[in-house]
Write a protein that holds these residues in place. Structure first.
Motif, PDB file in Angstrom:
ATOM      1  N   GLN A 159       0.816  -1.204   0.000  1.00 14.19           N
ATOM      2  CA  GLN A 159       0.000   0.000   0.000  1.00 14.19           C
ATOM      3  C   GLN A 159       0.850   1.256   0.000  1.00 14.19           C
ATOM      4  OE1 GLN A 159      -2.551  -0.394   3.414  1.00 14.19           O
ATOM      5  NE2 GLN A 159      -4.155  -1.369   2.200  1.00 14.19           N
ATOM      6  N   ARG A 160       1.967   1.212   0.749  1.00 13.89           N
ATOM      7  CA  ARG A 160       2.726   2.433   0.919  1.00 13.89           C
ATOM      8  C   ARG A 160       3.947   2.516   0.009  1.00 13.89           C
ATOM      9  NH1 ARG A 160       0.905   4.520   5.833  1.00 13.89           N
ATOM     10  NH2 ARG A 160      -1.219   3.770   6.019  1.00 13.89           N
ATOM     11  N   ASP A 161       4.168   1.500  -0.818  1.00 10.42           N
ATOM     12  CA  ASP A 161       5.334   1.492  -1.706  1.00 10.42           C
ATOM     13  C   ASP A 161       6.639   1.701  -0.938  1.00 10.42           C
ATOM     14  OD1 ASP A 161       3.491   1.150  -3.672  1.00 10.42           O
ATOM     15  OD2 ASP A 161       3.624   3.166  -4.485  1.00 10.42           O
ATOM     16  N   PHE A 162       6.776   1.022   0.210  1.00 10.73           N
ATOM     17  CA  PHE A 162       8.026   1.102   0.977  1.00 10.73           C
ATOM     18  C   PHE A 162       9.154   0.359   0.272  1.00 10.73           C
ATOM     19  CE2 PHE A 162       5.515   1.035   5.246  1.00 10.73           C
ATOM     20  CZ  PHE A 162       5.371   2.408   5.200  1.00 10.73           C
ATOM     21  N   VAL A 163      10.395   0.763   0.470  1.00  7.69           N
ATOM     22  CA  VAL A 163      11.561  -0.028   0.082  1.00  7.69           C
ATOM     23  C   VAL A 163      12.107  -0.724   1.333  1.00  7.69           C
ATOM     24  CG1 VAL A 163      13.958   0.078  -0.679  1.00  7.69           C
ATOM     25  CG2 VAL A 163      12.190   1.332  -1.923  1.00  7.69           C
ATOM     26  N   SER A 164      12.071  -0.009   2.451  1.00  5.68           N
ATOM     27  CA  SER A 164      12.430  -0.611   3.725  1.00  5.68           C
ATOM     28  C   SER A 164      11.605   0.061   4.811  1.00  5.68           C
ATOM     29  CB  SER A 164      13.926  -0.438   4.005  1.00  5.68           C
ATOM     30  OG  SER A 164      14.202   0.917   4.318  1.00  5.68           O
ATOM     31  N   ALA A 165      11.428  -0.643   5.926  1.00  5.02           N
ATOM     32  CA  ALA A 165      10.668  -0.068   7.034  1.00  5.02           C
ATOM     33  C   ALA A 165      11.300  -0.519   8.342  1.00  5.02           C
ATOM     34  CB  ALA A 165       9.202  -0.512   6.964  1.00  5.02           C
ATOM     35  N   PRO A 166      11.396   0.405   9.316  1.00  6.17           N
ATOM     36  CA  PRO A 166      11.991   0.044  10.606  1.00  6.17           C
ATOM     37  C   PRO A 166      11.045  -0.829  11.438  1.00  6.17           C
ATOM     38  CG  PRO A 166      11.309   2.350  10.591  1.00  6.17           C
ATOM     39  CD  PRO A 166      11.027   1.821   9.227  1.00  6.17           C
ATOM     40  N   VAL A 167      11.629  -1.704  12.265  1.00  7.80           N
ATOM     41  CA  VAL A 167      10.852  -2.578  13.151  1.00  7.80           C
ATOM     42  C   VAL A 167      11.168  -2.193  14.594  1.00  7.80           C
ATOM     43  CG1 VAL A 167      10.457  -4.978  13.861  1.00  7.80           C
ATOM     44  CG2 VAL A 167      10.964  -4.445  11.474  1.00  7.80           C
ATOM     45  N   VAL A 168      10.129  -2.096  15.434  1.00  6.56           N
ATOM     46  CA  VAL A 168      10.320  -1.699  16.831  1.00  6.56           C
ATOM     47  C   VAL A 168       9.657  -2.696  17.779  1.00  6.56           C
ATOM     48  CG1 VAL A 168      10.443   0.769  16.332  1.00  6.56           C
ATOM     49  CG2 VAL A 168       8.215  -0.290  16.772  1.00  6.56           C
ATOM     50  N   ASP A 169      10.081  -2.702  19.051  1.00  5.50           N
ATOM     51  CA  ASP A 169       9.411  -3.553  20.039  1.00  5.50           C
ATOM     52  C   ASP A 169       8.254  -2.773  20.669  1.00  5.50           C
ATOM     53  OD1 ASP A 169      10.423  -1.817  21.906  1.00  5.50           O
ATOM     54  OD2 ASP A 169      11.942  -3.181  22.683  1.00  5.50           O
ATOM     55  N   GLU A 170       7.641  -3.358  21.721  1.00  7.89           N
ATOM     56  CA  GLU A 170       6.442  -2.729  22.279  1.00  7.89           C
ATOM     57  C   GLU A 170       6.728  -1.348  22.860  1.00  7.89           C
ATOM     58  OE1 GLU A 170       7.118  -6.078  24.571  1.00  7.89           O
ATOM     59  OE2 GLU A 170       7.619  -6.156  22.462  1.00  7.89           O
ATOM     60  N   GLU A 171       7.983  -1.136  23.304  1.00  6.01           N
ATOM     61  CA  GLU A 171       8.293   0.180  23.867  1.00  6.01           C
ATOM     62  C   GLU A 171       8.897   1.123  22.847  1.00  6.01           C
ATOM     63  OE1 GLU A 171      10.095  -2.003  26.708  1.00  6.01           O
ATOM     64  OE2 GLU A 171       8.014  -2.423  27.271  1.00  6.01           O
ATOM     65  N   ASN A 172       8.688   0.792  21.544  1.00  5.86           N
ATOM     66  CA  ASN A 172       9.127   1.669  20.473  1.00  5.86           C
ATOM     67  C   ASN A 172      10.653   1.713  20.314  1.00  5.86           C
ATOM     68  OD1 ASN A 172       8.066   3.133  18.365  1.00  5.86           O
ATOM     69  ND2 ASN A 172       8.306   5.114  19.407  1.00  5.86           N
ATOM     70  N   HIS A 173      11.368   0.717  20.889  1.00  3.67           N
ATOM     71  CA  HIS A 173      12.815   0.641  20.678  1.00  3.67           C
ATOM     72  C   HIS A 173      13.096   0.091  19.296  1.00  3.67           C
ATOM     73  CE1 HIS A 173      12.863   0.325  25.220  1.00  3.67           C
ATOM     74  NE2 HIS A 173      13.648   1.364  24.967  1.00  3.67           N
ATOM     75  N   LEU A 174      14.042   0.688  18.590  1.00  5.58           N
ATOM     76  CA  LEU A 174      14.410   0.224  17.252  1.00  5.58           C
ATOM     77  C   LEU A 174      15.095  -1.141  17.341  1.00  5.58           C
ATOM     78  CD1 LEU A 174      14.662   0.871  14.232  1.00  5.58           C
ATOM     79  CD2 LEU A 174      16.910   1.849  14.734  1.00  5.58           C
ATOM     80  N   LEU A 175      14.561  -2.133  16.601  1.00  3.88           N
ATOM     81  CA  LEU A 175      15.146  -3.468  16.603  1.00  3.88           C
ATOM     82  C   LEU A 175      15.893  -3.777  15.315  1.00  3.88           C
ATOM     83  CD1 LEU A 175      12.165  -5.574  18.016  1.00  3.88           C
ATOM     84  CD2 LEU A 175      14.251  -4.903  19.221  1.00  3.88           C
ATOM     85  N   GLY A 176      15.332  -3.363  14.184  1.00  4.19           N
ATOM     86  CA  GLY A 176      15.945  -3.688  12.894  1.00  4.19           C
ATOM     87  C   GLY A 176      15.102  -3.113  11.783  1.00  4.19           C
TER      88      GLY A 176
END
Lengths: 433, 433
Positions: free
Chosen positions: B209-226
């Protein structure tokens, strides 16, 4: 929807992504769809059209004036605008093109000159060409003068004086190299550009295998024409799978949201083809009326044989159709695959012949019927596997999509072989007894 | 292959892309596959494994020592390495992890702590985090000190002091903005990161839908994971479609290249389920033995009714299954869709009742049989459409994939209704005459 204030709906629509608006429109009945369509902000109308499915897009385009189509497509990528235009009636395409400014018209014409399902039809023209003999610093200043860089730009394309493709310069190379080096020194020359005539399926395969984000498109003389971006390839991959899927069930287009009348007509075609198959099978049974008259148990059991043959054949057919579509089947592995399918069907034939034979014996207490149904089962399952493997290969050789006609041809074979082997063997055995 | 010099094959393999080597291995019979595998450059073995299909990958991993697996996966993205490790037997995973260096082990463990089919399982850890308060110039110098930037990096991820997600900075923003501005001023804060527990299908939908090339992944507390990159999402989309496709035919995994024995076993399950259906249908016919004895033409014609009902029902089923999988069907449009499918099946029922009635009359010269088969046709097609629409909805509600069991349940309904309506009506009419 009925109780909602138009202003509230308008507000809601303005706050969700165009693709979600398209999903929403698709899920609405025709009348509600029109009402909601008029509440959409004209600035995002083009984006919504680009994300909608073809049948829905056509129904919305019918509501629009040529000038509105021009406005809606103005801000779109050239490939998306071309897709929308191609859904208009011939006469309207002309008037929409005429209402555009010269530059847009030429851009659209160049994309529309290639079939929709080729690299040329998929490309957009938002490529940034640079020359090999300039330094990275010059490129940097050149980019800075632009007000924006197109979405999904992961690299710049390097061309010679005649606009011929030389290589690509990844944007990341701009950060990793010294700014005094030239583009020619830092560019990647191993990237192959895609010919404009390459079929969309091949384009998708290249992107999948090479993990491209974008790839340049060239004409026969290696002139840079445009680029294809991954978001369009994702649509191709999705559509390819959907198409095979639908064709296997005899539905040409996605008619979930199509008008009743066109769905009825399209599906009637498939039912009509199936009725021929059904009558061929009935004709086979008709040859054995006397045998059935003699032993009605045969009529009770005969659909079991045909049904099992159909299911086994369909397993082989499904695997072959997808294997062919994905290019996993070729001359080198046809023979072992065929052998494997035959062995599998033979093993399963033996297993289920035993099961069915025992049940039939318990039911009718006739060991001859048991033997006959067991033998017919082995024959029919093996024929099903053979037909399931060979039919797609034959269809492909004569240039027909194996997904379209494969199922009906297979059922014809398994029904005919199923009824013929079961009733035929029964007739022979009954005559002997 | 047999006549080829190993050195020549080695040379050939070194010159084609790892994904093409994987395709080649997949298409070879098991024995040849092993011989070719040993000729592959160990440096590209990991890449080849990452591109191979699961069943082929498992067969190749069986040939490898733990230390070889460690070597092969060293240069891969964390998500690809995790996929490969998850195909090893439990006991071996442990020893491979132990043979890795501490950093790699921790990275892998963090990805493998999420199920394979969630955002966490799809992510790699090659994300470049930056802080909001530094200038673009600082970022530029920071990037220049790195020796490489991971593939598919189209943006840097902005985090706070506690590694919490703040926004993304597209690489293109580095070119368009003055280098004295801060990251915080130029970053895009409207980009939503993906929660690590988001199911893979939802991730794919967001990318589409959003035509992403990459998107960040976070845990429940919004910490960046990958981050998740588009190439992995393409695989998910492909696999989703394949899975529905295979399940409709009763094949759980892609067994084109699986060993004969496991293919036979898996397909036998489906045939076993189908045999229950077939016997239920046979039991229905069995109730009407006397009627068939009286008029054998009924046995000849009865498969036609059941077959047409199956085809019509399958058209509806296919559309519903894909519509549900793609999230196009919800409470708001169930009723109009159901109505539409019923009307289509009724119209097609009438049309083909007429055709079959006329042919049956010409064949057997019995107008009562014609009337009976026509009426049975309308009833069976309508039941087929109803079952084709309702079965997927019911299966979904009880948490079963509609693609798996839909076809068998549908055939049970159309066979039973087909035989029951045709033979039942015939029995009534014959009793009256």
């Amino acid at each position: 929807l009925d109780n909602e204030d138009p202003a509230a709906i308008r507000e809601l629509l303005a706050n969700i992504h165009a693709s979600e608006v398209a999903d929403l429109l698709e899920s609405l009945p025709n009348q509600d769809r029109q009402r909601v369509w008029w509440l959409i902000d004209p600035d995002s109308a083009g984006d919504v059209l680009a994300h909608a499915q073809e049948s829905v897009r056509v129904s919305l385009l019918e509501l629009m004036q040529p000038q509105e189509v021009v406005e809606a497509t103005r801000s779109l990528d050239t490939d998306d605008a071309a897709d929308i235009l191609q859904d208009l009636p011939e006469a309207l395409i002309e008037s929409v093109l005429l209402a555009m400014d010269e530059q847009n018209r030429q851009r659209l014409a160049s994309v529309m000159s290639y079939p929709e399902d080729t690299a040329g039809g998929l490309m957009d023209l938002d490529v940034i060409p640079i020359r090999a003999d300039v330094t990275l610093d010059v490129v940097n200043r050149f980019l800075r003068r632009r007000s924006e860089i197109p979405d999904n730009t992961d690299s710049l394309v390097v061309v010679d004086r005649d606009n011929r493709f030389l290589g690509v310069l990844p944007l990341t190379a701009m950060f990793l190299n010294d700014s005094e080096r030239t583009v020619g020194e830092c560019m990647n020359t191993s990237a192959e550009p895609l010919p404009a005539t390459l079929p969309a399926a091949e384009v998708a395969k290249k992107f999948e295998q090479r993990d491209f984000v974008s790839a340049p498109v060239v004409d026969e003389e290696n002139h840079l024409l445009g680029r294809i971006t991954i978001d369009d390839v994702v649509d191709v991959i999705q559509e390819e799978a959907e198409q095979t899927f639908r064709r296997m069930a005899g539905i040409e287009e996605n008619d979930l949201f199509a008008p009743i009348w066109s769905s009825t007509r399209r599906r009637a075609v498939w039912l009509g083809i199936n009725i021929i198959t059904a009558f061929v099978a009935a004709a086979v049974i008709g040859r054995f009326e006397a045998t059935i008259q003699q032993l009605v148990a045969l009529a009770v059991l005969m659909p079991i044989v045909a049904s099992m043959g159909g299911v086994a054949g369909n397993q082989t057919l499904t695997i072959m159709v997808r294997g062919l579509a994905l290019g996993q089947i070729g001359k080198s592995n046809i023979q072992p695959l065929l052998r494997k399918e035959l062995i599998i069907s033979f093993l399963n034939g033996l297993l289920w012949a035993l099961v069915v034979g025992v049940i039939a014996y318990l039911w009718f207490g006739n060991h001859l019927v048991s033997l006959v149904i067991g033998a017919a089962m082995v024959i029919t399952l093996a024929s099903g596997a053979l037909a399931g493997a060979l039919i797609p290969l034959l269809l492909k050789r004569i240039g027909v999509d194996p997904a379209i006609a494969g199922g009906v041809l297979l059922t014809t074979v398994t029904d005919v072989v199923g009824f013929l082997s079961f009733l035929g063997l029964a007739a022979i055995v009954l005559a002997l007894v």
